[in-house]
Design a protein around this motif. Sequence first.
Motif, short mmCIF file in Angstrom:
data_model
loop_
_atom_site.label_atom_id
_atom_site.label_comp_id
_atom_site.label_asym_id
_atom_site.label_seq_id
_atom_site.Cartn_x
_atom_site.Cartn_y
_atom_site.Cartn_z
N THR A 61 -3.66 -9.44 27.32
CA THR A 61 -2.79 -8.83 28.34
C THR A 61 -2.09 -9.90 29.15
O THR A 61 -0.89 -9.82 29.40
CB THR A 61 -3.61 -7.91 29.25
N LEU A 62 -2.83 -10.91 29.56
CA LEU A 62 -2.23 -12.00 30.34
C LEU A 62 -1.20 -12.79 29.54
O LEU A 62 -0.13 -13.12 30.05
CB LEU A 62 -3.32 -12.93 30.87
N VAL A 63 -1.51 -13.08 28.30
CA VAL A 63 -0.58 -13.84 27.46
C VAL A 63 0.72 -13.05 27.28
O VAL A 63 1.81 -13.60 27.40
CB VAL A 63 -1.22 -14.19 26.10
N ARG A 64 0.61 -11.76 27.01
CA ARG A 64 1.82 -10.95 26.82
C ARG A 64 2.56 -10.71 28.12
O ARG A 64 3.79 -10.71 28.15
CB ARG A 64 1.45 -9.63 26.16
N TYR A 65 1.84 -10.49 29.20
CA TYR A 65 2.48 -10.24 30.50
C TYR A 65 3.22 -11.48 31.00
O TYR A 65 4.32 -11.38 31.52
CB TYR A 65 1.43 -9.81 31.53
N LEU A 66 2.58 -12.64 30.84
CA LEU A 66 3.21 -13.88 31.28
C LEU A 66 4.28 -14.38 30.31
O LEU A 66 5.04 -15.27 30.65
CB LEU A 66 2.15 -14.96 31.49
N GLY A 67 4.31 -13.80 29.12
CA GLY A 67 5.33 -14.19 28.14
C GLY A 67 5.19 -15.62 27.67
O GLY A 67 6.18 -16.31 27.46
N ILE A 68 3.96 -16.07 27.50
CA ILE A 68 3.72 -17.46 27.12
C ILE A 68 4.27 -17.76 25.73
O ILE A 68 4.83 -18.81 25.48
CB ILE A 68 2.21 -17.78 27.21
N PHE A 69 4.16 -16.81 24.80
CA PHE A 69 4.64 -17.05 23.41
C PHE A 69 5.59 -15.97 23.00
O PHE A 69 5.49 -14.87 23.06
CB PHE A 69 3.47 -17.14 22.44
#
Length: 69
Positions: A61-69
């Motif tokens: 959730t954090l990776v997708r929310y922050l848009g890291i990749f």
Amino acid sequence: MTYIPMCILTALLIQNLLIIEKGKLTTINIENLVVTLPTLVIAFLTKSLMWTVVFGIVAMTLVRYLGIF
């Protein structure tokens, strides 16, 4: 005693880490790899399927929310 069923974890891991397309080389999904590595550490430390799943969901959730990749 709690443990993580290895066959379930392995099947889910491989299915989500590899990108297989006809006529192309198999590649690794980087977004899932970034979440998988710390989740595996949690799995080995806690040996609890519940905490592993919760951590994995929160991490993705954090990776997708922050848009890291």
